[in-house]
Design an enzyme around this catalytic site. Structure first.
Site, PDB file in Angstrom:
ATOM      1  N   GLY A 146       0.828  -1.211   0.000  1.00  0.00           N
ATOM      2  CA  GLY A 146       0.000   0.000   0.000  1.00  0.00           C
ATOM      3  C   GLY A 146       0.855   1.251   0.000  1.00  0.00           C
ATOM      4  N   LEU A 147       2.086   1.129  -0.512  1.00  0.00           N
ATOM      5  CA  LEU A 147       2.998   2.281  -0.561  1.00  0.00           C
ATOM      6  C   LEU A 147       3.300   2.695  -2.006  1.00  0.00           C
ATOM      7  CD1 LEU A 147       5.455   1.181   2.285  1.00  0.00           C
ATOM      8  CD2 LEU A 147       3.603   2.858   2.441  1.00  0.00           C
ATOM      9  N   SER A 149       4.279   0.948  -4.702  1.00  0.00           N
ATOM     10  CA  SER A 149       5.515   0.478  -5.342  1.00  0.00           C
ATOM     11  C   SER A 149       5.357   0.243  -6.846  1.00  0.00           C
ATOM     12  CB  SER A 149       6.033  -0.783  -4.657  1.00  0.00           C
ATOM     13  OG  SER A 149       5.117  -1.840  -4.817  1.00  0.00           O
ATOM     14  N   SER A 150       4.165  -0.176  -7.296  1.00  0.00           N
ATOM     15  CA  SER A 150       4.038  -0.391  -8.743  1.00  0.00           C
ATOM     16  C   SER A 150       4.085   0.946  -9.476  1.00  0.00           C
ATOM     17  CB  SER A 150       2.770  -1.184  -9.081  1.00  0.00           C
ATOM     18  OG  SER A 150       1.659  -0.584  -8.502  1.00  0.00           O
ATOM     19  N   ASP A 198      -1.168   7.834  -6.846  1.00  0.00           N
ATOM     20  CA  ASP A 198       0.227   7.414  -6.680  1.00  0.00           C
ATOM     21  C   ASP A 198       1.194   8.127  -7.634  1.00  0.00           C
ATOM     22  OD1 ASP A 198      -0.943   5.832  -4.809  1.00  0.00           O
ATOM     23  OD2 ASP A 198      -0.516   3.924  -5.778  1.00  0.00           O
TER      24      ASP A 198
HETATM   25  C1  GLA Z   1      -4.039   2.684  -4.576  1.00  0.00           C
HETATM   26  C2  GLA Z   1      -4.409   3.319  -5.907  1.00  0.00           C
HETATM   27  C3  GLA Z   1      -4.703   4.811  -5.769  1.00  0.00           C
HETATM   28  C4  GLA Z   1      -5.687   5.081  -4.639  1.00  0.00           C
HETATM   29  C5  GLA Z   1      -5.276   4.329  -3.375  1.00  0.00           C
HETATM   30  C6  GLA Z   1      -6.290   4.476  -2.278  1.00  0.00           C
HETATM   31  O1  GLA Z   1      -2.814   3.154  -4.134  1.00  0.00           O
HETATM   32  O2  GLA Z   1      -3.364   3.137  -6.834  1.00  0.00           O
HETATM   33  O3  GLA Z   1      -5.167   5.316  -6.976  1.00  0.00           O
HETATM   34  O4  GLA Z   1      -6.992   4.781  -5.026  1.00  0.00           O
HETATM   35  O5  GLA Z   1      -5.047   2.962  -3.612  1.00  0.00           O
HETATM   36  O6  GLA Z   1      -6.332   5.789  -1.846  1.00  0.00           O
END
Ligand code: GLA
Length: 407
Positions: A146-147, A149-150, A198
Site C-alpha cells: 500500500g505504498l 511500489s508499482s 500514486d
Molecule cells: C491505490 C491506488 C490509488 C488510490 C489508493 C487508495 O494506491 O493506486 O489510486 O486509489 O489505492 O487511496
C-alpha cells in the site's frame, strides 16, 4: 503463543540516493555491460489522509517515503528493451531478465516487466518516442504494502524515458504529464482501475512536503504544504503487516462502479460534486441502497477530512491540539475505510488497534488496503517503543511478524 517476544522490531531502512544509484548502476553494468549509466529515483507514496477519493475526483493529502525504486538505464540503437531487477523488494518477478521491444503489446507481457513496457507504450500513445533501452531496477521499498511500489516502477521508468528520449518534460507541469502517462499504463496496459494518486504524488512531491491533490482538476491540481510533523517531533510509522493483498483489481472494478452508481443516485456526475454541495452528509444518508450509501459516506466524509487536516496543518493554533485533531481524523478515516468502504482486513484492523494502544495519535490502512500496511502518526521519541509494542501485540496474537518503516 509468544512468537517474537523480546525480539527487536524489524525496520526496513531506506538507502541513501547515492547507495540506490550505485546498486542500480552496478546491476546494469553486470547484466548488460553498460558503462557509466544514468540513474533515476522514484519514492513510495504514503497518504496522510484522503484514501480512495482519487477516482471520485476528490482530494487527497499524501507525501513520499525515503524508500525508493532506483533504475539505471542506457539507450540502445534499436527498439529492443531489456530489463533486469535485483529480485528483491518491489521487483520480485518471474525471471532475472526480460527482453522485448517498444512495439510489444503490453497487455501480453507477464509479470512486473508489464509495468515497464506498459509505461513505454503509454508514452508512445501520447506521441513521445525514442530508442529502446536497457534498464536495471533495484528497490528498498516494500512491494504490495500500500505504498505505491508499482507506480514507483512506472515513475522511475517515465523519468528514464524523459531523459533518454530528450523529452524535456521537466518541472511540475512536465511531471504531471509523466504522471498521467503512468496512470494510462496502469489503467490500460496493466488493467488496474486505480486512480491518479500514486503517480502524481511520486512524481510531484518531495519528502519535506505533503501535497494537496485535487483530482477534479485536469491535470490533477497539486499544492505543496510543509510537513510540520517533523518540526514538532512527530512522524509517520508504517507498519507493514506482510499480509498479502486481496484482489486489488477486483476491488477497484467494484468500487469504481459503486461510486459512479452512488453519484448517479444523488443526481451528480461524481461524489466530489456531492461533497462540495450544501448538506452533503444529509443527502448521502438519503441514498436508499445501503451499500451505495456507505460508499458515498466514506468518499464525501474523507474529502471533508482532507480539508480539515490541511486547515490544521496550516493553522496557527497550539501545535499539540492541531496534531491531536489530525490524529483523530486519521482514526476516523480508518473506521470509514473499514466499515463504509470495506477496504480493510482483520490484520490491518488489529494493527490499527495495536498502534492506538501503543500511543499513536492516529492510524489507518495505507493505500488500497485489503492487506498491506497501516500508517500511524506517532511521536518520534516514542517510535521505537511503539514499534516494539505493536510487534509484541502481533507476537502475542500468534500473528506473523510485521516490519516497520519510518517516514
Ligand atoms: C491505490 C491506488 C490509488 C488510490 C489508493 C487508495 O494506491 O493506486 O489510486 O486509489 O489505492 O487511496
Amino acid at each position: 503463543m509468544n512468537v517474537a517476544a523480546d525480539s527487536a522490531p524489524t525496520w526496513v531502512e531506506a538507502w541513501t540516493p547515492a547507495e540506490g544509484s550505485k546498486r542500480a548502476s552496478a546491476l546494469l553494468r553486470e547484466t548488460f555491460g553498460a558503462e557509466q549509466p544514468s540513474t533515476w529515483r522514484a519514492p513510495g507514496r504514503v497518504t496522510v489522509i484522503g484514501e480512495h477519493t482519487d477516482y471520485s475526483e476528490g482530494l487527497a493529502l499524501p507525501t513520499v517515503t525515503p524508500h525508493a525504486v532506483y533504475v539505471a538505464a542506457s539507450p540502445r540503437e534499436d527498439r529492443r528493451v531489456r530489463v533486469v531487477s535485483d529480485q528483491g523488494g518491489s521487483l520480485e518477478g518471474p525471471g532475472a531478465m526480460w527482453e522485448g521491444t517498444l512495439d510489444d503489446d503490453p497487455r501480453e507481457v507477464k509479470g512486473w516487466p508489464q509495468y515497464v513496457i506498459g509505461l513505454l507504450w503509454a508514452m508512445q500513445e501520447r506521441g513521445y518516442d525514442g530508442p529502446g533501452m536497457d534498464l536495471a531496477y533495484v528497490s528498498c521499498l516494500p512491494s504490495r504494502a500500500g505504498l505505491g511500489s508499482s507506480a514507483s516502477i512506472l515513475a522511475a521508468t517515465a523519468l528514464a524515458a524523459n531523459d533518454l528520449w530528450r523529452l524535456a518534460l521537466d518541472g511540475d507541469e512536465g511531471h504531471a504529464e509523466l504522471a498521467d502517462a503512468c496512470l494510462d499504463a496502469e489503467n490500460l496496459a496493466v488493467g488496474t482501475l486505480c486512480g491518479a494518486l500514486d503517480p502524481h504524488t511520486i512524481l510531484r512531491c518531495d519528502h519535506e512536503h505533503a501535497l494537496l491533490l485535487d483530482f477534479a482538476q485536469h491535470p490533477t491540481g497539486a499544492q505543496p504544504y510543509p510537513m510540520y510533523f517533523r518540526d514538532y517531533g512527530l512522524g509517520l510509522l508504517v507498519i507493514d503487516t506482510g499480509v498479502p493483498r486481496g484482489d486489488v483489481q477486483q476491488l477497484f472494478r467494484t468500487r469504481r462502479a459503486e461510486v459512479a452508481a452512488a453519484a448517479a443516485a444523488l443526481g451528480s456526475q461524481t461524489l466530489r460534486e456531492v461533497a462540495d454541495a450544501p448538506l452533503a452528509a444529509r443527502r448521502v444518508e438519503g441514498v436508499s441502497d445501503p451499500v451505495l450509501r456507505r460508499r458515498a459516506r466514506h468518499v464525501t466524509a474523507e474529502i471533508e477530512r482532507v480539508r480539515l487536516v490541511v486547515d490544521e496543518l496550516s493553522g496557527t493554533g497550539p501545535a499539540h491540539e492541531r496534531f491531536v485533531a489530525i490524529g483523530k481524523a486519521i482514526y476516523r478515516s480508518h473506521a470509514s475505510l473499514e466499515l463504509d468502504y470495506e477496504a480493510s482486513d482483520p490484520t490491518l484492523d488489529y494493527a490499527v488497534e495495536a498502534a492506538f494502544k501503543a500511543g499513536a495519535l492516529g492510524a489507518r490502512v495505507s493505500g488500497a488496503g485489503y492487506g498491506g500496511a497501516v500508517v500511524a502518526l506517532v511521536r518520534k521519541a516514542q517510535a521505537r517503543l511503539a514499534a516494539q509494542h505493536v510487534a509484541q501485540a502481533f507476537a502475542d496474537a500468534g500473528r506473523s511478524e510485521p516490519r516497520f518503516l519510518w517516514v
